[in-house]
Design an enzyme around this catalytic site. Structure first.
Site, PDB file in Angstrom:
ATOM      1  N   ALA A   1       0.833  -1.206   0.000  1.00  0.00           N
ATOM      2  CA  ALA A   1       0.000   0.000   0.000  1.00  0.00           C
ATOM      3  C   ALA A   1       0.863   1.249   0.000  1.00  0.00           C
ATOM      4  O   ALA A   1       1.973   1.260   0.542  1.00  0.00           O
ATOM      5  CB  ALA A   1      -0.925   0.026   1.216  1.00  0.00           C
TER       6      ALA A   1
ATOM      7  N   THR B   1       1.021   4.400   1.814  1.00  0.00           N
ATOM      8  CA  THR B   1       0.445   4.772   3.110  1.00  0.00           C
ATOM      9  C   THR B   1       0.846   6.166   3.595  1.00  0.00           C
ATOM     10  O   THR B   1       0.536   6.525   4.724  1.00  0.00           O
ATOM     11  CB  THR B   1       0.849   3.751   4.189  1.00  0.00           C
ATOM     12  OG1 THR B   1       2.275   3.672   4.260  1.00  0.00           O
ATOM     13  CG2 THR B   1       0.277   2.375   3.873  1.00  0.00           C
TER      14      THR B   1
ATOM     15  N   THR C   1      -8.609  -0.218   4.761  1.00  0.00           N
ATOM     16  CA  THR C   1      -8.475   0.717   5.878  1.00  0.00           C
ATOM     17  C   THR C   1      -9.802   1.323   6.304  1.00  0.00           C
ATOM     18  O   THR C   1     -10.753   1.422   5.509  1.00  0.00           O
ATOM     19  CB  THR C   1      -7.524   1.853   5.460  1.00  0.00           C
ATOM     20  OG1 THR C   1      -7.475   2.858   6.480  1.00  0.00           O
ATOM     21  CG2 THR C   1      -7.983   2.525   4.183  1.00  0.00           C
TER      22      THR C   1
ATOM     23  N   TYR D   1      -5.815   9.405   0.256  1.00  0.00           N
ATOM     24  CA  TYR D   1      -5.450   8.042   0.621  1.00  0.00           C
ATOM     25  C   TYR D   1      -6.691   7.165   0.722  1.00  0.00           C
ATOM     26  O   TYR D   1      -6.738   6.053   0.170  1.00  0.00           O
ATOM     27  CB  TYR D   1      -4.690   8.049   1.949  1.00  0.00           C
ATOM     28  CG  TYR D   1      -4.523   6.697   2.575  1.00  0.00           C
ATOM     29  CD1 TYR D   1      -3.672   5.746   2.010  1.00  0.00           C
ATOM     30  CD2 TYR D   1      -5.206   6.350   3.743  1.00  0.00           C
ATOM     31  CE1 TYR D   1      -3.523   4.490   2.586  1.00  0.00           C
ATOM     32  CE2 TYR D   1      -5.050   5.106   4.327  1.00  0.00           C
ATOM     33  CZ  TYR D   1      -4.215   4.179   3.748  1.00  0.00           C
ATOM     34  OH  TYR D   1      -4.075   2.933   4.317  1.00  0.00           O
TER      35      TYR D   1
ATOM     36  N   TRP E   1      -4.897   1.661  12.378  1.00  0.00           N
ATOM     37  CA  TRP E   1      -3.840   2.018  13.317  1.00  0.00           C
ATOM     38  C   TRP E   1      -2.815   0.890  13.485  1.00  0.00           C
ATOM     39  O   TRP E   1      -2.527   0.444  14.593  1.00  0.00           O
ATOM     40  CB  TRP E   1      -4.456   2.390  14.666  1.00  0.00           C
ATOM     41  CG  TRP E   1      -5.361   3.579  14.662  1.00  0.00           C
ATOM     42  CD1 TRP E   1      -6.003   4.138  13.599  1.00  0.00           C
ATOM     43  CD2 TRP E   1      -5.753   4.363  15.800  1.00  0.00           C
ATOM     44  NE1 TRP E   1      -6.763   5.205  13.990  1.00  0.00           N
ATOM     45  CE2 TRP E   1      -6.634   5.366  15.345  1.00  0.00           C
ATOM     46  CE3 TRP E   1      -5.462   4.294  17.156  1.00  0.00           C
ATOM     47  CZ2 TRP E   1      -7.208   6.312  16.190  1.00  0.00           C
ATOM     48  CZ3 TRP E   1      -6.038   5.236  18.003  1.00  0.00           C
ATOM     49  CH2 TRP E   1      -6.889   6.233  17.521  1.00  0.00           C
TER      50      TRP E   1
END
Length: 277
Positions: A48, A50, A89, A113, A138
């Protein structure tokens, strides 16, 4: 994440971990070729983009890495009849309210994102093969850059830190995510009927400030944490205030319970201590 998957693979499993040299998601054709050469029986995509704030200025790259290339890989896996496990996410949601988000809740990403990760989800579903999209939040580990390692560094340098206290979520150990992905991949290999979107995050749910306090307590660092609102810590990308995830379907379908992130934190701190010896 690849390290964690390799470390937790059941006996007899062969894990082929493709690094950026072999599977550069900015080069989708080369990545697709690497997938075909590997001839896998299941695929876990933990790649990913991120850099949440940087994505605001580089959304095209985020869309390629998080959206287009995963969709291409998922389509190839569908053609091969290979299960595809894809990590996503909580940022695909608006982040409002206080109720945990269920997998079927409406998505409304508030930053680049999140939009790129939502594009990846949609592409994986559209591929039509056996798949699980596993949303998490997280993430922390002893590898790479993450909140735990940042707090350990800053806490050792300063006596006082101001940390956001009105964003609430479930910190999730990477090793727990890796174990979950392996179990899901095995189940999908046997039963493609479990395909769908699921959630997986740690408990108990806390603020970033509370997370920081626990990090300092377990690490024996004397650093005061002062609560501040998100409005006092502006960032290029808007962060969700509510990152709570409803993970009940993951436990019901796959028998995977939510991990206690405090236990995972202790394990990460032990890992970091071992490396310093």
């Amino acid at each position: 994440m690849a390290r964690e998957v390799q470390a937790r693979a059941p006996e007899g499993w062969e894990i082929v971990a493709l690094g950026r040299d072999a599977a550069d998601f900015t080069n989708p054709l080369a990545t697709l070729a690497a997938l075909k050469r590997a001839r896998p029986e299941a695929v876990i995509n933990a790649v990913a983009y991120t850099a949440v704030d940087r994505a605001e200025e580089d959304e095209a790259l985020a869309q390629q890495v998080n959206g287009a290339t995963p969709g291409l890989l998922a389509a190839e896996c569908a053609a091969m009849g290979v299960p595809f496990v894809h990590l996503s996410t909580d940022y695909v949601f608006a982040g409002s309210g206080v109720a945990p988000y269920a997998p079927a809740d409406a998505t409304a990403p508030q930053n680049a994102y999140g939009r790129s990760k939502l594009a990846g989800e949609e592409a994986v579903r559209a591929a039509g093969g056996p798949h699980v999209i596993l949303r998490t939040s997280w993430v922390f580990s002893s590898h790479g850059a993450n909140f735990v390692k940042t707090m350990l560094r800053l806490g050792a340098e300063r006596d006082r830190l101001t940390i956001v206290a009105d964003q609430i979520g479930g910190p999730t150990p990477a090793r727990a995510i890796a174990a979950a992905c392996l179990r899901i991949a095995e189940r999908l290999y046997k039963d493609a009927g479990q395909s769908g979107t699921y959630h997986f995050s740690g408990i108990p749910e806390v603020s970033w400030a509370e997370f920081a306090r626990e990090i300092f307590a377990q690490a024996g660092i004397s650093c005061e944490v002062v609560d501040i609102p998100t409005s006092d810590y502006p960032t290029p990308a808007q962060r969700p205030l509510n990152s709570r995830l409803d993970c009940r379907a993951t436990e019901t379908v796959f028998g995977i319970a939510r991990p206690d992130w405090r236990v995972g934190l202790a394990e990460v701190l032990d890992d970091l201590k071992e490396r310093q010896r």
